[in-house]
Design a protein around this motif. Structure first.
Motif, PDB file in Angstrom:
ATOM      1  N   SER A   2       0.825  -1.203   0.000  1.00 13.32           N
ATOM      2  CA  SER A   2       0.000   0.000   0.000  1.00 13.32           C
ATOM      3  C   SER A   2       0.864   1.259   0.000  1.00 13.32           C
ATOM      4  O   SER A   2       1.837   1.362   0.735  1.00 13.32           O
ATOM      5  N   THR A   4      -0.402   4.086   0.916  1.00 11.69           N
ATOM      6  CA  THR A   4      -0.996   4.994   1.896  1.00 11.69           C
ATOM      7  C   THR A   4       0.024   5.445   2.934  1.00 11.69           C
ATOM      8  O   THR A   4       0.743   4.632   3.508  1.00 11.69           O
ATOM      9  N   GLN A  43      -4.582   5.223  -0.574  1.00  6.15           N
ATOM     10  CA  GLN A  43      -4.882   4.212  -1.583  1.00  6.15           C
ATOM     11  C   GLN A  43      -6.030   3.353  -1.087  1.00  6.15           C
ATOM     12  O   GLN A  43      -5.994   2.813   0.013  1.00  6.15           O
ATOM     13  N   PHE A  48      -6.722   6.244  -5.899  1.00  5.31           N
ATOM     14  CA  PHE A  48      -5.686   6.975  -5.187  1.00  5.31           C
ATOM     15  C   PHE A  48      -6.106   8.429  -5.018  1.00  5.31           C
ATOM     16  O   PHE A  48      -6.685   9.019  -5.933  1.00  5.31           O
TER      17      PHE A  48
END
Length: 127
Positions: A2, A4, A43, A48
């Motif tokens: 990920s 993120t 994400q 996104f």
């Protein structure tokens, strides 16, 4: 893997010549070259949201892997792109003669933009 997280710019190469080639005014280039930008990536599967804060300027882009999306480029211009994922850690797109690759390795994101023989490389670390 990920994407993120929040990432702080650690280093950049060729910022000034690349921004000049994009047509940014000199005053904006000088102001932006020493600012540490923070990128926040969220994400959610193939979706996104990328928010980049540089000083008082905030640019937020949203895109879905494999689908056409409108993004704001470094020079403020909005354009349509299709972002592809290579493997599980590389986002790749081509826009207006430039190739952009965002690669995640552990806590480090390397963002490489190539236009002709000029390459802008920015490295950010998760905070």
């Amino acid at each position: 893997m990920s994407f993120t997280g929040k990432y702080e710019l650690q280093s950049q190469e060729n910022f000034e010549p690349f921004m000049r080639a994009l047509g940014l005014p000199e005053e904006k280039i000088q102001k932006g070259k020493d600012l540490k930008s923070i990128s926040e990536i969220v994400q959610d599967g193939k979706k996104f949201t990328v928010t980049v804060t540089t000083g008082s300027e905030v640019v937020k882009n949203q895109f879905t892997i494999g689908e056409e999306s409108e993004i704001q480029m470094l020079n403020g211009e909005k354009t349509k792109v299709v972002v592809q994922m290579e493997g599980n850690n590389r986002l790749v797109t081509e826009v207006k003669g430039m190739k952009s690759v965002t690669e995640l390795n552990g806590d480090i994101i390397t963002y490489t933009m190539t236009m002709g023989d000029l390459t802008l490389k920015r490295v950010s670390k998760r905070i």
